[in-house]
Design a protein around this motif. Structure first.
Motif, mmCIF file in Angstrom:
data_model
loop_
_atom_site.group_PDB
_atom_site.id
_atom_site.type_symbol
_atom_site.label_atom_id
_atom_site.label_comp_id
_atom_site.label_asym_id
_atom_site.label_seq_id
_atom_site.Cartn_x
_atom_site.Cartn_y
_atom_site.Cartn_z
ATOM 1 N N ALA A 16 20.915 -88.646 14.764
ATOM 2 C CA ALA A 16 20.512 -89.963 15.259
ATOM 3 C C ALA A 16 19.450 -89.845 16.344
ATOM 4 O O ALA A 16 18.503 -90.641 16.401
ATOM 5 C CB ALA A 16 21.730 -90.712 15.789
ATOM 6 N N LEU A 17 19.593 -88.842 17.218
ATOM 7 C CA LEU A 17 18.604 -88.638 18.276
ATOM 8 C C LEU A 17 17.233 -88.302 17.684
ATOM 9 O O LEU A 17 16.202 -88.850 18.104
ATOM 10 C CB LEU A 17 19.074 -87.524 19.209
ATOM 11 N N ILE A 18 17.224 -87.390 16.715
ATOM 12 C CA ILE A 18 15.960 -87.039 16.055
ATOM 13 C C ILE A 18 15.344 -88.261 15.388
ATOM 14 O O ILE A 18 14.124 -88.487 15.449
ATOM 15 C CB ILE A 18 16.193 -85.916 15.028
ATOM 16 N N PHE A 19 16.194 -89.076 14.775
ATOM 17 C CA PHE A 19 15.705 -90.268 14.106
ATOM 18 C C PHE A 19 15.104 -91.258 15.097
ATOM 19 O O PHE A 19 14.025 -91.813 14.867
ATOM 20 C CB PHE A 19 16.852 -90.910 13.330
ATOM 21 N N THR A 133 6.366 -101.876 5.428
ATOM 22 C CA THR A 133 6.994 -101.467 4.164
ATOM 23 C C THR A 133 7.352 -99.989 4.186
ATOM 24 O O THR A 133 8.443 -99.584 3.769
ATOM 25 C CB THR A 133 6.048 -101.760 2.991
ATOM 26 N N ILE A 134 6.427 -99.187 4.700
ATOM 27 C CA ILE A 134 6.692 -97.743 4.778
ATOM 28 C C ILE A 134 7.849 -97.444 5.728
ATOM 29 O O ILE A 134 8.712 -96.611 5.446
ATOM 30 C CB ILE A 134 5.407 -97.002 5.207
ATOM 31 N N LEU A 135 7.875 -98.149 6.878
ATOM 32 C CA LEU A 135 8.973 -97.947 7.828
ATOM 33 C C LEU A 135 10.310 -98.364 7.234
ATOM 34 O O LEU A 135 11.343 -97.717 7.453
ATOM 35 C CB LEU A 135 8.705 -98.735 9.110
ATOM 36 N N LEU A 136 10.285 -99.478 6.457
ATOM 37 C CA LEU A 136 11.512 -99.929 5.821
ATOM 38 C C LEU A 136 12.016 -98.902 4.812
ATOM 39 O O LEU A 136 13.223 -98.614 4.738
ATOM 40 C CB LEU A 136 11.272 -101.279 5.138
ATOM 41 N N ILE A 137 11.079 -98.358 4.045
ATOM 42 C CA ILE A 137 11.453 -97.304 3.085
ATOM 43 C C ILE A 137 11.993 -96.080 3.822
ATOM 44 O O ILE A 137 12.986 -95.467 3.414
ATOM 45 C CB ILE A 137 10.240 -96.940 2.206
ATOM 46 N N GLN A 138 11.308 -95.747 4.940
ATOM 47 C CA GLN A 138 11.758 -94.585 5.715
ATOM 48 C C GLN A 138 13.166 -94.805 6.272
ATOM 49 O O GLN A 138 14.012 -93.900 6.237
ATOM 50 C CB GLN A 138 10.790 -94.314 6.866
ATOM 51 N N LEU A 141 15.690 -94.515 3.415
ATOM 52 C CA LEU A 141 15.883 -93.109 3.051
ATOM 53 C C LEU A 141 16.662 -92.357 4.131
ATOM 54 O O LEU A 141 17.498 -91.495 3.836
ATOM 55 C CB LEU A 141 14.525 -92.440 2.818
ATOM 56 N N PHE A 142 16.359 -92.723 5.393
ATOM 57 C CA PHE A 142 17.051 -92.025 6.490
ATOM 58 C C PHE A 142 18.552 -92.309 6.464
ATOM 59 O O PHE A 142 19.374 -91.404 6.587
ATOM 60 C CB PHE A 142 16.479 -92.459 7.832
ATOM 61 N N PHE A 143 18.903 -93.609 6.298
ATOM 62 C CA PHE A 143 20.323 -93.939 6.298
ATOM 63 C C PHE A 143 21.039 -93.326 5.096
ATOM 64 O O PHE A 143 22.178 -92.872 5.200
ATOM 65 C CB PHE A 143 20.524 -95.453 6.326
ATOM 66 N N LEU A 144 20.359 -93.299 3.948
ATOM 67 C CA LEU A 144 20.952 -92.627 2.793
ATOM 68 C C LEU A 144 21.140 -91.139 3.079
ATOM 69 O O LEU A 144 22.184 -90.552 2.753
ATOM 70 C CB LEU A 144 20.067 -92.835 1.561
ATOM 71 N N MET A 145 20.102 -90.535 3.680
ATOM 72 C CA MET A 145 20.187 -89.115 4.008
ATOM 73 C C MET A 145 21.271 -88.868 5.050
ATOM 74 O O MET A 145 22.034 -87.889 4.958
ATOM 75 C CB MET A 145 18.841 -88.624 4.540
ATOM 76 N N LEU A 146 21.353 -89.780 6.046
ATOM 77 C CA LEU A 146 22.341 -89.606 7.116
ATOM 78 C C LEU A 146 23.758 -89.716 6.562
ATOM 79 O O LEU A 146 24.620 -88.870 6.845
ATOM 80 C CB LEU A 146 22.117 -90.673 8.186
ATOM 81 N N ALA A 149 24.351 -86.686 4.356
ATOM 82 C CA ALA A 149 24.475 -85.447 5.124
ATOM 83 C C ALA A 149 25.807 -85.382 5.857
ATOM 84 O O ALA A 149 26.479 -84.344 5.875
ATOM 85 C CB ALA A 149 23.315 -85.324 6.110
ATOM 86 N N VAL A 150 26.192 -86.525 6.494
ATOM 87 C CA VAL A 150 27.462 -86.551 7.221
ATOM 88 C C VAL A 150 28.629 -86.369 6.255
ATOM 89 O O VAL A 150 29.581 -85.610 6.530
ATOM 90 C CB VAL A 150 27.610 -87.869 8.006
ATOM 91 N N GLY A 151 28.561 -87.081 5.106
ATOM 92 C CA GLY A 151 29.637 -86.941 4.130
ATOM 93 C C GLY A 151 29.750 -85.536 3.581
ATOM 94 O O GLY A 151 30.835 -84.954 3.515
ATOM 95 N N ILE A 152 28.599 -84.968 3.189
ATOM 96 C CA ILE A 152 28.613 -83.604 2.659
ATOM 97 C C ILE A 152 29.071 -82.624 3.728
ATOM 98 O O ILE A 152 29.870 -81.716 3.463
ATOM 99 C CB ILE A 152 27.210 -83.237 2.132
ATOM 100 N N ASN A 153 28.544 -82.821 4.952
ATOM 101 C CA ASN A 153 28.937 -81.927 6.046
ATOM 102 C C ASN A 153 30.433 -82.010 6.316
ATOM 103 O O ASN A 153 31.103 -80.985 6.539
ATOM 104 C CB ASN A 153 28.163 -82.310 7.311
#
Length: 419
Positions: A16-19, A133-138, A141-146, A149-153
């Motif tokens: 979250a800090l990096i984000f 639009t790009i920020l919204l996509i980012q 993608l970030f929340f999906l990745m987060l 990542a948290v679930g897999i971790n």
């Protein structure tokens, strides 16, 4: 906090800090890229102005040029402030509410004998829409990745640390009295495999040492009873000799006292061994006041010998679950200790409430550290006994899930049983 949650939370906080840092950085960088691209287009359009300028022959040609190119403004040089580089300015757009940002580049020209400033403008609204639009996509993608990542971790860590929790469960349920010790679960992870092997070796070693100590204590206590009984019988035979002098009789009497102390010590050690080996049941319900009254009646001869008095105050129906015989030993040891360490004519008190039981007696301060008063074989100067009475009392209190504390207040020794 569990280990699994400890690592997952920190991983989440780091991500979250990096984000949070990357969002403004990404916006600034992306905005500069777009501004740079727009400025480059403005300069390219400015370079094409001389080509159009050659076709302007009259004021009507100039008016036509202004009409055909909506992104171009031709203004007399004396009516506008000239800026050398591109700049951003908000302007009203016909048919739309509010103002919009425009990127503007100015260029000086001479036409028809006059000086003009040509302003080339480019709307930034499309750039802003594209950035959003790009920020919204980012963000998506970030929340999906987060989440991923948290679930897999979490699940990977849960699987990886599963052998550790199994070993922890094994240690929590380890019982020295069990006849066999199972090996903790095998694992493909080398570090946990070594840990399980070390834990198993430690458990086997501890149990063997415990069984050896238990057997030694029991055997030693039982074996000591025979020679002590032989010594006592030999002394009794010796006392029957008519030729004994007074000094010899006194020596034999002293030996009797030593044998008595050895028998008490032996019985106490055997008693402690039985308690530590869980050889007592704790399923009785008894009244604490009744137990204290029984002990006081049994020890009344000791108080009478020293002209001492006992005061007892207790609430009605104060009961406790456990082993009545052991609890009676606890009260007996504490009351006997109070009698022995009180002067003649002293008043000893017992107070029993729902929350605590207190046995108090007057006396001088201890000449030993009160922190070690419940340790085995701890005795003060000129103190009789074998130093096991309070240690046994503490052990019985622990087995009943009670707390036994000592305090010295206003010239009185106080032992508190609470819990």
């Amino acid at each position: 906090m569990k280990l699994l949650n400890y690592t997952s939370v920190r991983y989440l906080l780091f991500t979250a800090l990096i984000f949070l840092i990357s969002i403004p950085v990404f916006y600034v960088v992306l905005n500069r890229i777009f501004i740079h691209a727009i400025d480059r287009d403005l300069y390219q359009q400015a370079g094409e102005i001389p080509l159009h300028q050659n076709h302007i022959r009259s004021e009507s040609d100039l008016a036509l040029w202004k009409t055909l190119d909506n992104d171009l403004e031709i203004i007399p040089a004396d009516s506008v402030k000239f800026l050398a580089g591109p700049f951003t300015e908000q302007r009203t757009v016909p048919g739309k509410e509010g103002k919009q940002d425009f990127r503007i580049l100015q260029k000086k020209i001479h036409m028809l004998g006059k000086a003009y400033v040509v302003q080339i403008k480019s709307s930034l609204i499309e750039k802003e829409d594209l950035v959003q639009t790009i920020l919204l996509i980012q963000l998506s993608l970030f929340f999906l990745m987060l989440i991923g990542a948290v679930g897999i971790n979490y699940f990977i860590n849960k699987k990886v640390w599963s052998p550790f929790y199994n070993t922890l469960f094994f240690l929590k349920n380890f019982d020295l009295e069990k006849t066999a010790i199972g090996m903790p679960e095998n694992t493909p992870i080398q570090e946990f495999l070594q840990l399980n092997h070390s834990v198993h070796q430690l458990a086997v070693g501890v149990r063997n040492a415990y069984l050896s100590q238990k057997e030694f204590a029991e055997n030693a206590s039982h074996e000591l009873q025979t020679p002590l009984a032989v010594l006592r019988s030999k002394l009794e035979l010796l006392l029957q000799e008519k030729s004994l002098s007074q000094s010899q009789s006194m020596l034999i009497d002293d030996m009797y006292k030593v044998i008595d102390q050895l028998e008490i010590l032996n019985n106490n050690l055997l008693f402690l061994s039985k308690m530590e080996n869980s050889q007592f049941a704790f399923n009785e319900r008894f009244d604490i006041g009744q137990v204290a009254a029984e002990v006081a009646d049994e020890l009344s001869f000791m108080m009478d010998a020293k002209s001492q008095k006992l005061t007892m105050h207790h609430d009605t129906n104060v009961s406790k679950s456990g082993n009545k015989s052991l609890f009676k030993v606890l009260i007996t040891n504490l009351l006997r200790n109070a009698i022995q360490h009180s002067a003649k004519g002293s008043i000893i008190s017992i107070q029993i409430t729902e929350t605590h039981t207190t046995i108090a007696n007057p006396g001088e301060p201890l000449n030993i550290n009160k922190e070690s008063i419940f340790n085995r074989f701890t005795k003060g100067e000129n103190q009789r006994g074998n130093g096991l009475g309070l240690a046994i009392a503490q052990k019985i209190a622990t087995l009943h899930h009670l707390r036994l504390d000592y305090a010295y207040r206003e010239g009185r020794h106080e032992f508190h049983i609470s819990g």
